[in-house]
Structure formats: structure tokens, C-alpha cells
Motif scaffolding. Structure first.
Motif, PDB file in Angstrom:
ATOM      1  N   VAL A 188      42.059  51.981  40.998  1.00 29.05           N
ATOM      2  CA  VAL A 188      42.577  51.262  39.833  1.00 29.05           C
ATOM      3  C   VAL A 188      44.087  51.448  39.737  1.00 29.05           C
ATOM      4  CG1 VAL A 188      42.503  51.122  37.309  1.00 29.05           C
ATOM      5  CG2 VAL A 188      40.378  51.376  38.604  1.00 29.05           C
ATOM      6  N   ASP A 189      44.562  52.663  39.992  1.00 30.11           N
ATOM      7  CA  ASP A 189      46.011  52.908  39.943  1.00 30.11           C
ATOM      8  C   ASP A 189      46.763  52.114  41.011  1.00 30.11           C
ATOM      9  OD1 ASP A 189      45.788  54.555  37.751  1.00 30.11           O
ATOM     10  OD2 ASP A 189      45.834  56.420  38.910  1.00 30.11           O
ATOM     11  N   MET A 190      46.168  51.987  42.202  1.00 30.72           N
ATOM     12  CA  MET A 190      46.806  51.179  43.246  1.00 30.72           C
ATOM     13  C   MET A 190      46.874  49.714  42.836  1.00 30.72           C
ATOM     14  SD  MET A 190      45.761  52.568  46.999  1.00 30.72           S
ATOM     15  CE  MET A 190      44.082  53.068  46.725  1.00 30.72           C
ATOM     16  N   ALA A 191      45.808  49.218  42.233  1.00 31.08           N
ATOM     17  CA  ALA A 191      45.801  47.823  41.779  1.00 31.08           C
ATOM     18  C   ALA A 191      46.854  47.608  40.700  1.00 31.08           C
ATOM     19  CB  ALA A 191      44.414  47.442  41.262  1.00 31.08           C
ATOM     20  N   ARG A 192      47.014  48.573  39.827  1.00 29.69           N
ATOM     21  CA  ARG A 192      48.081  48.466  38.824  1.00 29.69           C
ATOM     22  C   ARG A 192      49.435  48.387  39.520  1.00 29.69           C
ATOM     23  NH1 ARG A 192      46.794  53.283  34.708  1.00 29.69           N
ATOM     24  NH2 ARG A 192      48.786  52.669  33.834  1.00 29.69           N
ATOM     25  N   GLY A 193      49.595  49.178  40.570  1.00 30.43           N
ATOM     26  CA  GLY A 193      50.845  49.141  41.332  1.00 30.43           C
ATOM     27  C   GLY A 193      51.081  47.798  41.995  1.00 30.43           C
ATOM     28  N   VAL A 194      50.010  47.192  42.502  1.00 31.00           N
ATOM     29  CA  VAL A 194      50.128  45.865  43.107  1.00 31.00           C
ATOM     30  C   VAL A 194      50.623  44.870  42.066  1.00 31.00           C
ATOM     31  CG1 VAL A 194      48.800  43.933  44.072  1.00 31.00           C
ATOM     32  CG2 VAL A 194      48.427  46.258  44.927  1.00 31.00           C
ATOM     33  N   LEU A 195      50.024  44.913  40.876  1.00 32.13           N
ATOM     34  CA  LEU A 195      50.447  44.000  39.804  1.00 32.13           C
ATOM     35  C   LEU A 195      51.883  44.284  39.373  1.00 32.13           C
ATOM     36  CD1 LEU A 195      47.206  43.920  37.633  1.00 32.13           C
ATOM     37  CD2 LEU A 195      48.145  42.063  39.024  1.00 32.13           C
ATOM     38  N   MET A 196      52.231  45.561  39.309  1.00 33.00           N
ATOM     39  CA  MET A 196      53.597  45.922  38.920  1.00 33.00           C
ATOM     40  C   MET A 196      54.609  45.372  39.917  1.00 33.00           C
ATOM     41  SD  MET A 196      52.791  49.833  37.730  1.00 33.00           S
ATOM     42  CE  MET A 196      54.501  50.349  37.630  1.00 33.00           C
ATOM     43  N   ALA A 197      54.288  45.461  41.204  1.00 35.75           N
ATOM     44  CA  ALA A 197      55.199  44.967  42.237  1.00 35.75           C
ATOM     45  C   ALA A 197      55.254  43.449  42.259  1.00 35.75           C
ATOM     46  CB  ALA A 197      54.773  45.499  43.602  1.00 35.75           C
TER      47      ALA A 197
ATOM     48  N   ASP B 264      35.873  47.068  40.441  1.00 35.61           N
ATOM     49  CA  ASP B 264      35.634  45.992  41.410  1.00 35.61           C
ATOM     50  C   ASP B 264      36.780  44.976  41.410  1.00 35.61           C
ATOM     51  OD1 ASP B 264      33.259  47.176  42.174  1.00 35.61           O
ATOM     52  OD2 ASP B 264      32.065  46.027  40.744  1.00 35.61           O
ATOM     53  N   VAL B 265      37.344  44.714  40.239  1.00 32.49           N
ATOM     54  CA  VAL B 265      38.528  43.844  40.165  1.00 32.49           C
ATOM     55  C   VAL B 265      39.672  44.496  40.934  1.00 32.49           C
ATOM     56  CG1 VAL B 265      40.269  42.828  38.631  1.00 32.49           C
ATOM     57  CG2 VAL B 265      37.858  42.806  37.966  1.00 32.49           C
ATOM     58  N   ALA B 266      39.844  45.802  40.735  1.00 27.19           N
ATOM     59  CA  ALA B 266      40.914  46.531  41.407  1.00 27.19           C
ATOM     60  C   ALA B 266      40.733  46.502  42.925  1.00 27.19           C
ATOM     61  CB  ALA B 266      40.961  47.970  40.897  1.00 27.19           C
ATOM     62  N   LYS B 267      39.507  46.747  43.394  1.00 24.63           N
ATOM     63  CA  LYS B 267      39.247  46.709  44.838  1.00 24.63           C
ATOM     64  C   LYS B 267      39.558  45.339  45.421  1.00 24.63           C
ATOM     65  CE  LYS B 267      35.146  47.901  45.983  1.00 24.63           C
ATOM     66  NZ  LYS B 267      33.781  48.407  46.254  1.00 24.63           N
ATOM     67  N   ALA B 268      39.166  44.291  44.711  1.00 23.98           N
ATOM     68  CA  ALA B 268      39.419  42.929  45.201  1.00 23.98           C
ATOM     69  C   ALA B 268      40.915  42.642  45.255  1.00 23.98           C
ATOM     70  CB  ALA B 268      38.710  41.920  44.304  1.00 23.98           C
TER      71      ALA B 268
ATOM     72  N   ALA C  54      42.445  44.407  48.175  1.00 21.63           N
ATOM     73  CA  ALA C  54      42.062  43.742  49.425  1.00 21.63           C
ATOM     74  C   ALA C  54      42.973  42.559  49.738  1.00 21.63           C
ATOM     75  CB  ALA C  54      40.606  43.291  49.358  1.00 21.63           C
ATOM     76  N   THR C  55      43.557  41.951  48.709  1.00 20.09           N
ATOM     77  CA  THR C  55      44.462  40.824  48.953  1.00 20.09           C
ATOM     78  C   THR C  55      45.718  41.259  49.709  1.00 20.09           C
ATOM     79  OG1 THR C  55      45.629  41.003  46.832  1.00 20.09           O
ATOM     80  CG2 THR C  55      43.680  39.575  46.908  1.00 20.09           C
ATOM     81  N   THR C  56      46.056  42.554  49.625  1.00 14.41           N
ATOM     82  CA  THR C  56      47.216  43.041  50.377  1.00 14.41           C
ATOM     83  C   THR C  56      46.926  43.092  51.867  1.00 14.41           C
ATOM     84  OG1 THR C  56      46.638  45.391  50.168  1.00 14.41           O
ATOM     85  CG2 THR C  56      47.983  44.424  48.401  1.00 14.41           C
TER      86      THR C  56
ATOM     87  N   GLU D 157      42.824  39.503  52.470  1.00 12.14           N
ATOM     88  CA  GLU D 157      41.468  39.144  52.065  1.00 12.14           C
ATOM     89  C   GLU D 157      41.567  38.210  50.862  1.00 12.14           C
ATOM     90  OE1 GLU D 157      38.408  40.171  53.265  1.00 12.14           O
ATOM     91  OE2 GLU D 157      39.430  41.185  54.923  1.00 12.14           O
ATOM     92  N   PRO D 158      40.720  37.185  50.793  1.00 12.14           N
ATOM     93  CA  PRO D 158      40.771  36.303  49.619  1.00 12.14           C
ATOM     94  C   PRO D 158      40.120  36.973  48.403  1.00 12.14           C
ATOM     95  CG  PRO D 158      39.020  35.626  51.103  1.00 12.14           C
ATOM     96  CD  PRO D 158      39.752  36.744  51.783  1.00 12.14           C
ATOM     97  N   LEU D 159      40.615  36.595  47.245  1.00 11.79           N
ATOM     98  CA  LEU D 159      40.001  37.076  46.011  1.00 11.79           C
ATOM     99  C   LEU D 159      38.653  36.395  45.817  1.00 11.79           C
ATOM    100  CD1 LEU D 159      42.759  37.146  43.219  1.00 11.79           C
ATOM    101  CD2 LEU D 159      41.361  39.050  43.995  1.00 11.79           C
ATOM    102  N   PRO D 160      37.646  37.090  45.328  1.00 14.88           N
ATOM    103  CA  PRO D 160      36.393  36.425  44.988  1.00 14.88           C
ATOM    104  C   PRO D 160      36.641  35.345  43.933  1.00 14.88           C
ATOM    105  CG  PRO D 160      36.122  38.804  44.991  1.00 14.88           C
ATOM    106  CD  PRO D 160      37.583  38.532  45.141  1.00 14.88           C
TER     107      PRO D 160
END
Length: 129
Positions: free
Chosen positions: A59-68, A94-98, A101-103, A106-109
Motif C-alpha cells: 500500500v505504501d508503494m502504491a501511495r508512492g506511485v500516486l505521489m510521483a 488489491d488496488v495497490a497491487k494492481a 503492477a502498472t509500473t 501490466e494493465p489495470l483491471p
């Protein structure tokens, strides 16, 4: 000889042990309904805490993706993940994992891809407003 001149510790300066706070016992740690947690309940809670510790970095990594990607704050990234989770009926993890994965190209579900743009519009509107 005055009492203050006598050798040895003065009675008023002798260190005394501080009174102890009462220790909690198993009988004092009760559930909100008044009963005691069972071994199964404690085991289930322990398992949930372990899962939370394993999922937090994702979840923290996904937050970082959004921040960037969107130049949002960590708190705003969390709010975006939660909003997408609630509106897509998908767990935050699961939202965070998806999203992570886009990095890796991978396509978003589809059910997440539907709601992520709306979350961005909502976030930008709250930032501009």
C-alpha cells in the motif's frame, strides 16, 4: 548535635519505592461485550495483524506511485486508494497491487481502471477548491 548534623541519611531524603500501578491481569482485559477473548479469537487477531504487516509495504508503494505520478501528498494518495477501493468494491491492498503492477507494464483491471480517473478528477477538484 542537631538532627541535620547527624551522620547517615536523613529520614526525609531516604528514597522510598514509588507505589506500583496495579498490573493488568487476564481477568481485567475483557472484550467490549464483557466476555473474555477465546484462544481462537486471539489467534485470528494475531493472523490479521500479521497480514496487515505484510500488506502495508504494498500500500505504501502504491501511495508512492500516486505521489510521483500526480504530485499528491502521502495522505492524498491514501485517500485516492481508499476511494477507488470503495467505489470498485475491491480491497485497498488489491488496488495497490494492481497500481504497482502498472509500473511493470501490466494493465489495470477494468473495474479499477473505471474508477481511478474519477478519483483523480475528485482529488484535483478538492485541491483546486
Amino acid at each position: 548535635m542537631r538532627p541535620s548534623q547527624r551522620p547517615g541519611p536523613r529520614r526525609d531524603l531516604v528514597e522510598r519505592p514509588l507505589p506500583r500501578a496495579p498490573r493488568e491481569t487476564a481477568r481485567q482485559v475483557a472484550r467490549p461485550d464483557g466476555g473474555m477473548p477465546t484462544g481462537e479469537q486471539l489467534l485470528a487477531e494475531t493472523q490479521q495483524l500479521k497480514e496487515a504487516l505484510e500488506r502495508r509495504p504494498v500500500v505504501d508503494m502504491a501511495r508512492g506511485v500516486l505521489m510521483a505520478a500526480w504530485s499528491c501528498t502521502a495522505d492524498e494518495g491514501w485517500e485516492i486508494l481508499v476511494w477507488v477501493s470503495q467505489h470498485s468494491n475491491t480491497k485497498v491492498h488489491d488496488v495497490a497491487k494492481a497500481l504497482i503492477a502498472t509500473t511493470q507494464n501490466e494493465p489495470l483491471p477494468a473495474h479499477i481502471e473505471e474508477h481511478l480517473p474519477a478519483a483523480r478528477v475528485r482529488w484535483q477538484a478538492s485541491r483546486d477548491g
